[in-house]
Design an enzyme around this catalytic site. Structure first.
Site, PDB file in Angstrom:
ATOM      1  N   GLU A 104      24.297  28.290  12.303  1.00  0.00           N
ATOM      2  CA  GLU A 104      23.529  29.346  12.788  1.00  0.00           C
ATOM      3  C   GLU A 104      22.728  30.404  11.921  1.00  0.00           C
ATOM      4  O   GLU A 104      21.696  30.573  11.899  1.00  0.00           O
ATOM      5  CB  GLU A 104      24.026  30.106  13.972  1.00  0.00           C
ATOM      6  CG  GLU A 104      24.456  29.324  14.895  1.00  0.00           C
ATOM      7  CD  GLU A 104      23.310  28.726  15.887  1.00  0.00           C
ATOM      8  OE1 GLU A 104      23.534  28.018  17.046  1.00  0.00           O
ATOM      9  OE2 GLU A 104      22.102  29.238  15.801  1.00  0.00           O
ATOM     10  N   ARG A 140      18.655  30.236  11.130  1.00  0.00           N
ATOM     11  CA  ARG A 140      18.064  31.633  11.302  1.00  0.00           C
ATOM     12  C   ARG A 140      17.760  32.433  10.070  1.00  0.00           C
ATOM     13  O   ARG A 140      16.633  32.659   9.770  1.00  0.00           O
ATOM     14  CB  ARG A 140      18.821  32.107  12.469  1.00  0.00           C
ATOM     15  CG  ARG A 140      19.002  31.356  13.631  1.00  0.00           C
ATOM     16  CD  ARG A 140      19.496  32.355  15.063  1.00  0.00           C
ATOM     17  NE  ARG A 140      20.307  31.373  15.856  1.00  0.00           N
ATOM     18  CZ  ARG A 140      20.471  31.699  17.190  1.00  0.00           C
ATOM     19  NH1 ARG A 140      19.932  32.780  17.535  1.00  0.00           N
ATOM     20  NH2 ARG A 140      21.238  30.928  17.860  1.00  0.00           N
ATOM     21  N   ASP A 153      22.465  16.608  17.578  1.00  0.00           N
ATOM     22  CA  ASP A 153      21.087  16.574  17.802  1.00  0.00           C
ATOM     23  C   ASP A 153      20.375  16.686  16.482  1.00  0.00           C
ATOM     24  O   ASP A 153      19.755  15.527  15.800  1.00  0.00           O
ATOM     25  CB  ASP A 153      20.559  17.793  18.659  1.00  0.00           C
ATOM     26  CG  ASP A 153      21.132  19.176  18.365  1.00  0.00           C
ATOM     27  OD1 ASP A 153      21.940  19.047  17.479  1.00  0.00           O
ATOM     28  OD2 ASP A 153      21.086  19.998  19.245  1.00  0.00           O
ATOM     29  N   GLU A 203      13.114  23.227  23.380  1.00  0.00           N
ATOM     30  CA  GLU A 203      13.146  21.826  22.815  1.00  0.00           C
ATOM     31  C   GLU A 203      11.933  21.023  23.421  1.00  0.00           C
ATOM     32  O   GLU A 203      11.507  20.331  23.111  1.00  0.00           O
ATOM     33  CB  GLU A 203      14.643  21.307  23.089  1.00  0.00           C
ATOM     34  CG  GLU A 203      15.728  21.565  22.264  1.00  0.00           C
ATOM     35  CD  GLU A 203      16.071  23.137  22.661  1.00  0.00           C
ATOM     36  OE1 GLU A 203      16.812  23.704  21.454  1.00  0.00           O
ATOM     37  OE2 GLU A 203      15.970  23.402  23.789  1.00  0.00           O
TER      38      GLU A 203
END
Length: 668
Positions: A288, A292, A421, A555
């Site tokens: 993360e 980000r 993913d 998404e």
């Protein structure tokens, strides 16, 4: 005779008592207002102290090209929404009552203007789909030739895969290289005929961004995320209660693209003055923090050439490097940025690292090496690549868990949603980012996608395409909202190389995107659940209570955006507008946007969290969906999994590669 005062005394007494009551009432109201306003005043003072005006020299260093044609704010938007900035409360009421997602809300006078019709689209010939390759689409077809062409616009059945070249860039600055004008996404003069701007719908998305940012600034400035209902910071975010400004860093490139200059400047100033991971004794997620913070800073560096962003990106990446100190080079999931101690989650299959986390570092670390001249970052992610290339893959599939000490797979759970993913996303995009020279990445992508289509992609009894989780050779017939990005991923794979898988990729990509749209429109809120299932009795619907929430996820809108760019089928814009209306109706509050606890309730309870990715991804993809194709063209930019666009090497002058290679740093 009685004195005269004896008659007037009661009147004076009554009048005095009335005066005292009024005075007390006024004083009470004033005190209450002062109490209610004190927190806002304090926060405004904090923002002001954190965001003092830059000096003339600082402004000059930022190289804003304010008079460039791409930085002209269209007066059309000003005219259509002149009263929006001064009527936020009224707007909130209108959203709650006036936008039901029906045709009436979209008629002229209801705030929707359709783009002008054109007689043709570049590449509308059905044959144009044959052999389309990003490298082969560098020529610019004049807009006039497209408009005057007698060919018809592409239909859904015959997609036109179009990759227009970007408009002429701004003049090159002497020191930092070319600078993208702040707000170039609002340009009208360079709009091509095959990606017309829907100004009014896009302006609505800009208003949403302003509303989200303004309230974050009021109630949570410098903190990570906002709790709109509570009007305070969200201390339970993945970054905890530390003042890391996750919403600032994550949302800043969206502000830049939209041309929200004042907001962008105050965010940049906060990063310069306040952002650091020094002395932050927190266990941060490597994944993360990378997507980000590192990703956000790298995009801003590509846009502006401002060295501040490169320095901050390298600062964060260096703090993550201790997580890579494992026997295999597969990094741990968590790292304490002060002590350097790293570890994995206790729940992750016997101390394993997670595929979607350690496999989603390549774009950022490879680009960071190129702009700093330090090969260390690329070496770290290339080691991960080699482990995954050489390891035996059960039935050609990648399980979600890998032990960083032994190099062996954990439990055999495969997913194109949670836990898996973005690893697959980064295989394709690493190849694109490299200028299509990283053939290893493309080969691994094709091998993985073929196996997934064979073992995990299925069609429901009523014809809905979905990608199921696979656990120990058993299909779960469940699809995560997170997997809805894969519609765009399959389509992008089809559009970027002509091979034997191309047609199937496009078919699956369109099918998955349609299924995700179905998961939205089958809910009363018109917003999709966290996961949805398929059986003889139900399709594209959540069955378990813990799967029915929606947390402002992007998404599905990401796939709408990619499929729109590749096909120009109007339905993708229509679907995106449905989502805008649903977000405004159900997720907007007077003080920001919240997720929903149950999308199947007519009046769902809100979760009181404005996720940073709502600004970074959800609103960015919706903005781009209604923009012209020349804004972040897909043959010049790839989007990291947090929607931060990174330039493509050899095709984009904003790549900013360092001229020399520096010695490897001591960071480890």
């Amino acid at each position: 005779m009685c004195p005269k005062t004896s008659k007037t005394t009661p009147l004076l007494l009554i009048g005095g008592i009335g005066f005292v009551i009024v005075l007390v009432g006024i004083t009470g109201i004033t005190l209450i207002n002062n109490i209610n306003l004190s927190n806002i005043i304090r926060l405004n003072e904090k923002v002001a102290s954190d965001s003092v005006s830059a000096s003339d020299n600082q402004i000059k260093e930022l190289n804003y090209v304010n008079n460039h044609p791409k930085n002209i704010y269209l007066k059309l938007n000003d005219t259509l929404h002149a009263d929006d900035d001064n009527s936020d409360d009224d707007d909130d009421d209108d959203v709650g009552n006036g936008h039901q997602g029906d045709e009436a809300a979209q008629e002229p006078g209801g705030g929707v203007m359709e783009p002008p019709k054109v007689s043709a689209v570049i590449g509308s010939d059905p044959k144009s789909y044959e052999g389309r390759n990003l490298k082969q689409n560098q020529t610019t077809v004049p807009a006039s030739s497209a408009v005057n062409s007698s060919a018809s616009a592409p239909s859904a059945a015959t997609p036109a895969v179009v990759f227009p070249s970007a408009a002429t860039p701004p003049p090159v600055a002497a020191a930092s290289g070319p600078v993208l004008p702040l707000g170039w996404g609002k340009d009208m003069s360079n709009a091509s005929s095959d990606g017309l701007i829907d100004y009014e719908k896009r302006a609505r998305v800009v208003q949403m961004m302003e509303h989200a940012w303004r309230n974050y600034k009021l109630y949570a400035w410098g903190k990570n995320e906002l709790r709109p209902l509570s009007q305070r910071p969200h201390s339970g975010s993945i970054f905890g209660s530390y003042d890391l400004g996750a919403t600032i860093v994550d949302g800043l490139d969206t502000l830049y693209i939209m041309g929200l200059e004042n907001e962008y400047r105050e965010g940049r100033d906060w990063i310069e003055r306040k952002f650091t991971l020094d002395n932050i004794s927190a266990e941060l997620s490597v994944f993360e923090t990378n997507i980000r913070f590192v990703g956000g800073m790298l995009t801003l560096y590509a846009f502006t050439g401002d060295p501040l962003y490169k320095e901050k990106a390298q600062h964060v990446a260096d703090k993550l490097l201790p997580a890579f100190q494992t026997p295999t080079g597969i990094p741990y999931a968590l790292v304490n940025t002060k002590s350097g101690v790293a570890k994995n989650y206790g729940w992750a299959s016997g101390g394993s690292s997670i595929l979607s986390e350690f496999g989603t570092l390549h774009l950022e670390f490879a680009y960071l090496s190129d702009i700093t001249g330090n090969p260390l970052y690329r070496e770290r992610v290339q080691t991960i690549r080699q482990v995954l290339k050489e390891i035996e893959k059960p039935k050609g599939l990648y399980p979600n868990f890998l032990n960083p000490k032994t190099g062996k797979w954990g439990q055999l759970h495969m997913s194109l949603g949670a836990l898996g993913d973005s690893y697959y996303e980064y295989l394709l995009k690493a190849w694109l980012q490299s200028g299509q020279t990283d053939e290893e990445a493309r080969e691994m992508y094709d091998e993985a996608m073929v196996a997934i289509m064979d073992k995990m992609v299925r069609t429901s009894p009523n014809g809905l395409t979905y990608v199921s989780d696979l656990k120990f050779d058993r299909l779960e017939h469940k699809m995560d909202h997170l997997a809805c990005f894969s519609g765009g991923l399959f389509a992008l794979g089809a559009a970027t190389r002509q091979n034997e898988h191309r047609d199937k990729y496009m078919e699956v990509g369109k099918g998955i995107t349609n299924t995700c749209h179905e998961s939205y429109i089958r809910a009363p809120t018109q917003l999709g659940p966290e996961a949805f299932r398929f059986s003889d009795a139900v399709e594209a619907r959540a069955l378990r209570s813990q799967e029915k929430y929606y947390i402002l996820r992007p998404e599905t809108f990401e796939s709408y955006f990619v499929l729109w760019r590749l096909t120009h089928d109007q339905k993708y814009r229509d679907w995106g507008w449905e989502a805008v209306l649903a977000l405004e109706k159900h997720c907007r509050t007077p003080h920001g946007y919240c997720g929903l606890r149950n999308v199947y309730q007519q009046e769902p309870q809100k979760d009181d969290v404005q996720q940073s990715f709502f600004l970074a991804e959800t609103l960015k993809y919706l903005y781009l969906l209604f923009s012209d194709d020349s804004v972040l063209p897909l043959d010049e930019w790839v989007f990291n999994t947090e929607a931060h666009p990174l330039p493509i090497k050899g095709a984009n002058q904003y790549y900013r590669q360092a001229p020399v290679t520096l010695p490897v740093s001591n960071a480890s």
